[in-house]
Design an enzyme around this catalytic site. Structure first.
Site, short mmCIF file in Angstrom:
data_model
loop_
_atom_site.label_atom_id
_atom_site.label_comp_id
_atom_site.label_asym_id
_atom_site.label_seq_id
_atom_site.Cartn_x
_atom_site.Cartn_y
_atom_site.Cartn_z
N HIS A 76 7.48 -3.46 6.54
CA HIS A 76 7.21 -2.47 6.46
C HIS A 76 8.05 -1.34 5.92
O HIS A 76 8.86 -1.50 5.73
CB HIS A 76 6.82 -2.48 8.17
CG HIS A 76 6.34 -2.54 8.73
ND1 HIS A 76 4.91 -2.45 9.32
CD2 HIS A 76 6.70 -3.98 10.16
CE1 HIS A 76 4.17 -2.82 10.05
NE2 HIS A 76 5.19 -4.10 10.72
N CYS A 98 3.47 0.59 4.11
CA CYS A 98 3.80 2.04 3.48
C CYS A 98 4.41 3.11 3.45
O CYS A 98 5.60 2.50 3.65
CB CYS A 98 2.67 1.90 5.63
SG CYS A 98 2.13 0.87 6.25
#
Length: 323
Positions: free
Chosen positions: A113, A169
């Protein structure tokens, strides 16, 4: 192939020693020591669970490194020292760059992440630092791009290569490298080297010594004004994050985008990790510009994310990519 001699750029100007100077960097020939760090975090059993990050790390691990030259951190392994906790990640980053020398080739891969947090030092045009999330981020917190740059980029000598891949991301500038390239091979923002003059030289010289106080004093009032606009943030980044080492970052998307956790050929994977390995497997010898374009082409038919290429110095994107 990359030239072996020093590469000068920007204008010449007189330094405090009354001699003429010019900013420079040096490409790595990648024929020295090779080391790699691969991090895959699936966050198993949490609401943030991913599926393909372990596969990404293992696929990169098989991409040509000896066991003694690579560290792999995965959540769920039996040995807690191999877990991608914040403490272990930082220690592994420090191991990666320890004793680095010219012509070494270091490789960093992160799949997990990513996010953003408020920028506090004025080097981000959008006002946000980029972050990665260790498996224990809820207790230990995230790791911001400024920290990763200080650990993995700042200590490197001229002529040492670090290739980083961020499959997460908001990763466009996850290593805080100030020169970002378009698929046409052009720097996306103005090249400040042509207008920085002595301020840039002083900042680069201090940076190479690890003297961040020298960096900030060298840029004088420009640092204080850096938060005023996108241009000033870009100027601040170039004056404080330019490096004579040979650092390249490939990221899965722009800072404003997300990166897909997906499936290819029946295997869970990050879209960027898959595209990077697939492109080089199909055509091992590509220039930086060709590789950026081929990765984008592979992803464009299925995904909206646009991979980014950035560097610690102005570079010739027609040079062959080696790692």
């Amino acid at each position: 192939m990359p030239p072996a001699q020093q590469q000068h750029y920007g204008p010449q100007f007189e330094g405090q020693d009354h001699r003429m100077h010019q900013p420079w960097f040096q490409y790595s020939q990648c024929n020295g020591k090779k080391k790699a760090l691969c991090i895959g975090i699936n966050y198993a059993g949490t609401s943030a669970e991913l599926r393909g990050c372990h596969n990404d790390a293992r696929n990169v691990q098989r991409f040509g490194y000896q066991m003694d030259d690579i560290v792999v951190l995965l959540d769920g392994l039996p040995n807690p020292r191999q877990w991608p906790t914040k403490q272990n990640i930082i220690a592994a980053m420090q191991w990666l760059v320890r004793d680095a020398r010219p012509n070494d080739s270091l490789f960093f891969h992160y799949s997990g992440h990513g996010g953003q947090t408020k920028d506090t030092d004025g080097d981000e045009a959008d006002g946000h630092d980029e972050t990665i999330y260790p498996m224990d981020f809820e207790q230990a917190g995230h790791i911001i791009d400024d920290e990763m740059h200080a650990i993995m980029v700042q200590p490197l000598p001229p002529g040492c290569r670090l290739t980083a891949i961020f499959d997460c991301c908001h990763s466009g500038s996850a290593l805080d490298l100030p020169y970002i390239y378009s698929t046409e091979g052009k720097i996306k923002e103005p090249n400040l080297a042509a207008e920085a003059g002595q301020g840039l030289l002083g900042a680069v010289s201090s940076y190479a010594r690890g003297d961040m106080s020298g960096v900030f004093s060298g840029v004088k009032g420009l640092v204080g004004l850096a938060t005023g606009s996108n241009k000033k943030a870009a100027e601040h980044a170039k004056r404080t994050k330019t490096s004579p080492a040979d650092v390249i970052s490939w990221s899965g998307c722009k800072d404003t985008q997300t990166s897909a956790d997906t499936s290819e050929a029946g295997q869970a994977t990050g879209a960027m990790s898959w595209a990077f390995i697939e492109s080089l497997s199909r055509q091992p010898q590509q220039s930086y510009q060709q590789l950026l374009q081929s990765i984008r082409d592979l992803l464009a038919s299925k995904y909206s994310q646009k991979p980014q290429l950035s560097s610690s110095h102005p570079m010739d994107v027609n040079v062959i990519f080696i790692a």
